[in-house]
Motif scaffolding. Structure first.
Motif, mmCIF file in Angstrom:
data_model
loop_
_atom_site.group_PDB
_atom_site.id
_atom_site.type_symbol
_atom_site.label_atom_id
_atom_site.label_comp_id
_atom_site.label_asym_id
_atom_site.label_seq_id
_atom_site.Cartn_x
_atom_site.Cartn_y
_atom_site.Cartn_z
ATOM 1 N N ILE A 237 -37.151 -125.948 70.892
ATOM 2 C CA ILE A 237 -37.030 -124.833 71.575
ATOM 3 C C ILE A 237 -37.944 -123.729 72.147
ATOM 4 N N ALA A 238 -37.749 -123.274 73.621
ATOM 5 C CA ALA A 238 -38.641 -122.238 74.021
ATOM 6 C C ALA A 238 -37.938 -121.062 74.106
ATOM 7 N N VAL A 239 -38.710 -119.869 73.838
ATOM 8 C CA VAL A 239 -37.945 -118.551 74.111
ATOM 9 C C VAL A 239 -37.901 -118.360 75.312
ATOM 10 N N THR A 240 -36.865 -117.557 75.646
ATOM 11 C CA THR A 240 -36.984 -117.063 77.169
ATOM 12 C C THR A 240 -36.361 -115.648 77.228
ATOM 13 N N LYS A 241 -36.347 -114.913 78.182
ATOM 14 C CA LYS A 241 -36.088 -113.571 78.212
ATOM 15 C C LYS A 241 -34.675 -113.188 77.820
ATOM 16 N N THR A 242 -33.825 -114.070 78.415
ATOM 17 C CA THR A 242 -32.292 -114.016 78.004
ATOM 18 C C THR A 242 -31.818 -114.856 76.900
ATOM 19 N N GLY A 243 -32.575 -115.793 76.466
ATOM 20 C CA GLY A 243 -32.190 -116.568 75.447
ATOM 21 C C GLY A 243 -33.050 -117.874 75.099
ATOM 22 N N CYS A 244 -32.714 -118.888 75.241
ATOM 23 C CA CYS A 244 -33.685 -120.076 74.850
ATOM 24 C C CYS A 244 -33.229 -121.337 75.875
ATOM 25 N N ASP A 245 -34.349 -122.131 75.894
ATOM 26 C CA ASP A 245 -34.348 -123.236 76.581
ATOM 27 C C ASP A 245 -34.558 -124.424 75.341
#
Ligand code: MF3
Ligand code: CO
Ligand code: CO
Length: 265
Positions: A237-245
């Motif tokens: 998983i990659a952390v993003t601003k609004t959640g994750c990918d």
């Protein structure tokens, strides 16, 4: 050591190896059935990985002798493929890690061999939902403890237990790097998640108690101490601003196969 923040280009490279791992796992799902051996699974994973021009990360990793981990029934993780024949009613975790373009991608899923018992179905379904609840906590600014707490609260509410001795991990140029991602803990505790962090979530759920033993002979195979069934699912998983990918999310739902019931989306 600090948790690395990956660039957008690095995350795209991890996505490529992650999607290869996901596709190899999907292939296992299409082929796995009773009467196969876990060495047959190893051969499928090894050959599919090499065919892609990639390398199976487990092979020779800290002395691990095979290209994939195959963990049947009371084996929690790090099962070594062997001549063991898969039988009707078994549950198995297949954990695929692929190294390509300088980066690793790591994902695992459970498969039912034939018809699982109600207990086998329960522990598998709890592990699958636990991973999804953990993923749902991930966004910039959340804390590692939020992931662990969400997983632990759910698993224990289902009268199962969370393994403490093995954790999720940062991943990238190395197979295992910081942070440690515990599958238990308290909300609001632990390091903050930041955009660009890449790690796995891979809860190991036991039907009985959480204690585990490492095989004293092979030094790899991890079993539940009480002999109860165990299940696990894993995503990178990659952390993003609004959640994750979810970099290892599989491209399609598995087509219906009577041997495979639990492979998740
Ligand atoms: N794939 C496992 C994980 O999720 C690690 C396996 S290490 C090995 O972290 F050496 F057993 F392959
Ligand atoms: Co793995
Ligand atoms: Co992992």
């Amino acid at each position: 050591m600090a948790v690395e923040i990956k660039t957008a280009a690095e995350i795209e490279a991890i996505r490529v190896s992650s999607q290869m791992a996901a596709e190899t796992l999907l292939l296992v799902g299409e082929l796995i059935r009773a009467k196969m051996t876990t060495d047959d699974i190893n051969r499928i994973v090894h050959e599919d990985t090499i065919r892609r021009g990639a390398v199976p990360s487990p092979l020779n990793y800290r002395g691990f002798p095979k290209s994939v981990c195959t963990s049947v029934n009371d084996i929690v993780c790090h099962g070594i493929p062997s001549g063991q024949i898969l039988q009707n009613g078994d549950i198995i975790n297949v954990d695929v890690t692929t190294f390509f373009g300088g980066f690793h991608g790591d994902t695992s899923a459970m498969f039912y061999i034939g018809t699982p018992s109600p207990d086998a179905r329960h522990v598998t379904e709890v592990a699958r939902r636990a991973l999804e609840l953990g993923i749902a906590e991930v966004r910039d600014g959340a804390r590692l403890g939020d992931i662990g707490a969400a997983i632990q609260e759910f698993v224990e509410s289902e009268k199962c237990s969370v393994v403490r001795d093995f954790v999720g991990h940062g991943i990238g140029r190395r197979f295992h790097e910081p942070p440690e991602v515990k599958h238990y803990g308290r909300r609001g505790q632990g390091d903050r998640l930041r955009t660009g962090m890449v790690f796995t979530i891979e809860p190991m759920v036991n039907l009985g108690r959480f204690e585990v033993d490492v095989d004293p002979n092979d030094k790899w195979t991890v079993r539940t101490a009480d002999g109860s069934l165990s299940a696990q699912f894993e995503h990178t998983i990659a952390v993003t601003k609004t959640g994750c990918d979810v970099l290892t999310r599989r491209p399609k739902q598995l087509q219906s196969s009577e041997t495979v019931a639990a492979l998740f989306r």
